[in-house]
Design a protein around this motif. Structure first.
Motif, PDB file in Angstrom:
ATOM      1  N   THR A 120       0.927  -1.208  -0.019  1.00  0.00           N
ATOM      2  CA  THR A 120      -0.161   0.079   0.070  1.00  0.00           C
ATOM      3  C   THR A 120       0.992   1.070  -0.019  1.00  0.00           C
ATOM      4  OG1 THR A 120      -0.002   0.051   2.398  1.00  0.00           O
ATOM      5  CG2 THR A 120      -1.779  -0.981   1.356  1.00  0.00           C
ATOM      6  N   PRO A 121       0.433   2.467  -0.219  1.00  0.00           N
ATOM      7  CA  PRO A 121       1.187   3.575  -0.283  1.00  0.00           C
ATOM      8  C   PRO A 121       1.941   3.774   1.180  1.00  0.00           C
ATOM      9  CG  PRO A 121      -0.801   3.962  -1.383  1.00  0.00           C
ATOM     10  CD  PRO A 121      -1.063   2.594  -0.774  1.00  0.00           C
ATOM     11  N   GLY A 122       1.075   3.601   2.172  1.00  0.00           N
ATOM     12  CA  GLY A 122       1.608   3.949   3.602  1.00  0.00           C
ATOM     13  C   GLY A 122       2.746   2.855   3.803  1.00  0.00           C
ATOM     14  N   TYR A 123       2.655   1.581   3.391  1.00  0.00           N
ATOM     15  CA  TYR A 123       3.540   0.745   3.629  1.00  0.00           C
ATOM     16  C   TYR A 123       4.956   1.153   2.679  1.00  0.00           C
ATOM     17  CZ  TYR A 123       6.116  -3.908   4.361  1.00  0.00           C
ATOM     18  OH  TYR A 123       6.832  -4.753   4.506  1.00  0.00           O
ATOM     19  N   ALA A 124       4.748   1.440   1.355  1.00  0.00           N
ATOM     20  CA  ALA A 124       5.940   1.783   0.669  1.00  0.00           C
ATOM     21  C   ALA A 124       6.674   3.033   1.207  1.00  0.00           C
ATOM     22  CB  ALA A 124       5.295   2.018  -0.822  1.00  0.00           C
ATOM     23  N   ARG A 125       5.860   4.159   1.684  1.00  0.00           N
ATOM     24  CA  ARG A 125       6.242   5.263   2.215  1.00  0.00           C
ATOM     25  C   ARG A 125       7.123   5.013   3.315  1.00  0.00           C
ATOM     26  NH1 ARG A 125       2.103   7.635   2.006  1.00  0.00           N
ATOM     27  NH2 ARG A 125       2.666   8.963  -0.001  1.00  0.00           N
ATOM     28  N   GLU A 126       6.641   4.372   4.111  1.00  0.00           N
ATOM     29  CA  GLU A 126       7.381   3.965   5.593  1.00  0.00           C
ATOM     30  C   GLU A 126       8.822   3.233   5.211  1.00  0.00           C
ATOM     31  OE1 GLU A 126       6.979   1.985  10.031  1.00  0.00           O
ATOM     32  OE2 GLU A 126       5.282   3.179   9.095  1.00  0.00           O
ATOM     33  N   LEU A 127       8.571   2.325   4.283  1.00  0.00           N
ATOM     34  CA  LEU A 127       9.735   1.373   4.040  1.00  0.00           C
ATOM     35  C   LEU A 127      10.893   2.153   3.401  1.00  0.00           C
ATOM     36  CD1 LEU A 127      11.003  -1.528   3.731  1.00  0.00           C
ATOM     37  CD2 LEU A 127       9.902  -1.507   1.663  1.00  0.00           C
ATOM     38  N   LEU A 128      10.583   3.226   2.311  1.00  0.00           N
ATOM     39  CA  LEU A 128      11.331   3.886   1.740  1.00  0.00           C
ATOM     40  C   LEU A 128      11.832   5.088   2.437  1.00  0.00           C
ATOM     41  CD1 LEU A 128       9.463   4.048  -1.655  1.00  0.00           C
ATOM     42  CD2 LEU A 128      11.602   3.153  -1.659  1.00  0.00           C
ATOM     43  N   ALA A 129      11.103   5.386   3.700  1.00  0.00           N
ATOM     44  CA  ALA A 129      11.709   6.563   4.286  1.00  0.00           C
ATOM     45  C   ALA A 129      12.770   5.994   5.017  1.00  0.00           C
ATOM     46  CB  ALA A 129      10.657   7.222   5.042  1.00  0.00           C
ATOM     47  N   VAL A 130      12.802   4.738   5.869  1.00  0.00           N
ATOM     48  CA  VAL A 130      13.603   4.136   6.639  1.00  0.00           C
ATOM     49  C   VAL A 130      14.798   3.992   5.804  1.00  0.00           C
ATOM     50  CG1 VAL A 130      11.929   3.304   8.511  1.00  0.00           C
ATOM     51  CG2 VAL A 130      12.966   1.990   6.436  1.00  0.00           C
ATOM     52  N   GLY A 131      14.733   3.797   4.390  1.00  0.00           N
ATOM     53  CA  GLY A 131      16.044   3.370   3.640  1.00  0.00           C
ATOM     54  C   GLY A 131      16.506   4.835   3.321  1.00  0.00           C
ATOM     55  N   GLY A 132      16.122   5.909   3.728  1.00  0.00           N
ATOM     56  CA  GLY A 132      17.051   7.353   3.619  1.00  0.00           C
ATOM     57  C   GLY A 132      16.276   8.271   2.821  1.00  0.00           C
ATOM     58  N   LEU A 133      15.259   7.887   1.909  1.00  0.00           N
ATOM     59  CA  LEU A 133      14.552   8.825   1.051  1.00  0.00           C
ATOM     60  C   LEU A 133      13.780   9.858   1.721  1.00  0.00           C
ATOM     61  CD1 LEU A 133      13.259   6.579  -1.723  1.00  0.00           C
ATOM     62  CD2 LEU A 133      15.528   7.701  -1.658  1.00  0.00           C
ATOM     63  N   LYS A 134      13.530  10.982   1.315  1.00  0.00           N
ATOM     64  CA  LYS A 134      12.761  11.933   1.852  1.00  0.00           C
ATOM     65  C   LYS A 134      12.200  12.955   0.889  1.00  0.00           C
ATOM     66  CE  LYS A 134      16.785  14.509   3.591  1.00  0.00           C
ATOM     67  NZ  LYS A 134      17.506  14.970   4.778  1.00  0.00           N
ATOM     68  N   GLY A 135      11.239  13.866   1.163  1.00  0.00           N
ATOM     69  CA  GLY A 135      10.898  14.948   0.262  1.00  0.00           C
ATOM     70  C   GLY A 135      10.335  14.501  -1.157  1.00  0.00           C
ATOM     71  N   GLU A 136      10.828  15.217  -2.105  1.00  0.00           N
ATOM     72  CA  GLU A 136      10.331  14.965  -3.318  1.00  0.00           C
ATOM     73  C   GLU A 136      10.803  13.661  -3.892  1.00  0.00           C
ATOM     74  OE1 GLU A 136      10.936  16.866  -7.864  1.00  0.00           O
ATOM     75  OE2 GLU A 136      11.599  17.914  -5.841  1.00  0.00           O
ATOM     76  N   GLU A 137      11.693  13.276  -3.537  1.00  0.00           N
ATOM     77  CA  GLU A 137      12.553  11.935  -4.025  1.00  0.00           C
ATOM     78  C   GLU A 137      11.438  10.660  -3.499  1.00  0.00           C
ATOM     79  OE1 GLU A 137      16.252   9.256  -4.487  1.00  0.00           O
ATOM     80  OE2 GLU A 137      16.289  11.022  -3.258  1.00  0.00           O
TER      81      GLU A 137
END
Length: 280
Positions: A120-137
């Motif tokens: 889901t978008p929520g799962y993808a967002r948290e997973l990618l955020a802990v991997g170091g992505l933020k903001g626009e990327e």
């Protein structure tokens, strides 16, 4: 022969071109973002993000913009090109994804996280955020990942089988509501005719795919290729001996996993354990 020149001078990159067209059309119309939001019924911040290339928006808002600007189908066509653009993804995945789009059958094993096709978008967002992505990327990668889910939809969708290590279901999201939504989504997808979901219980013990995720793809020409991935890198494997060895490893793990029916029951029990979020 004279050299061809750029006619418009605008970007040839689909996401950027879409954003440029949105800015140009609004300028021609002579309205502010606030006025645009008031007239179309969406928050003006959404249109601002779309014009900056931070988000693509959904088909409904793009259709509304087409109607408002009097550009029937133009923005929707640009939106579809931007959403399908594989350059949104990091380089290491592009060759694999080109083959994934062609595949008539996909098999997958997950060590610790759900595959993007099931997120889901929520799962993808948290997973990618802990991997170091933020903001626009971060938002760009979330949208790109959500676009990939269309691969499993429609009449021509390939068959898809996934084996989820129990650890995947024992690692919830921080927000209970988002985690519950992810488990519900997983249960819904598991009901599709072309999707088979297995859970590999911890009690199965050591197995042949410890430590890495595995995909293998059946291509229209009869070839099978494999893709292995850990937290740092991915590797596309096309050499037949290695692919056969990984297929045998996958089959041995599938033999240890719960049946699809028992797997759905296991996921449902996990969903029932999700705490209700406070309304205050």
């Amino acid at each position: 022969m004279p050299q061809r020149r750029v006619v418009t001078g605008r970007s040839q990159e689909p996401r950027q071109r879409f954003a440029e067209e949105l800015r140009e059309l609004r300028a021609q119309k002579g309205v502010s973002l606030r006025q645009l939001g008031e007239r179309l019924g969406w928050d003006c911040s959404l249109f601002g993000k779309m014009e900056k290339g931070e988000t693509l928006g959904g088909p409904e808002v793009v259709q509304a913009l087409d109607d408002y600007y009097g550009t029937p189908g133009l923005l929707l066509a640009l939106w579809e090109l931007a959403r399908a653009d594989k350059t949104q993804f990091r380089e290491q995945y592009r060759e694999y994804m080109a083959l994934e789009d062609m595949a008539v059958g996909l098999c997958h094993f997950a060590v610790s996280v759900l595959p993007g096709l099931l997120q889901t978008p929520g799962y993808a967002r948290e997973l990618l955020a802990v991997g170091g992505l933020k903001g626009e990327e971060l938002e760009q990668q979330v949208e790109a990942r959500m676009g990939r889910r269309e691969l499993l939809e429609g009449e021509g969708a390939p068959s898809f089988r996934t084996i989820l290590s129990e650890a995947v279901l024992q690692t919830p999201l921080r927000a209970a509501g988002e985690w519950g939504a992810q488990l519900e989504h997983l249960l819904d997808i598991a009901e599709r005719e072309n999707v088979t979901v297995h859970v590999l219980p911890n009690s199965a013990g050591l197995h042949a795919l410890m430590g890495f995720d595995l995909w293998y793809l059946l291509l229209p020409d009869g070839r099978t290729v494999a893709y292995t991935e850990n937290g740092y890198r991915g590797e596309l494997i096309e050499e037949s001996t290695s692919v056969v060895r990984l297929q045998k490893a996958y089959d041995s793990v599938r033999d240890l996993a719960l049946s699809p029916v028992e797997s759905r029951k296991h996921i449902l029990r996990k969903l029932e354990e999700v705490p209700c979020e406070s309304s205050t």
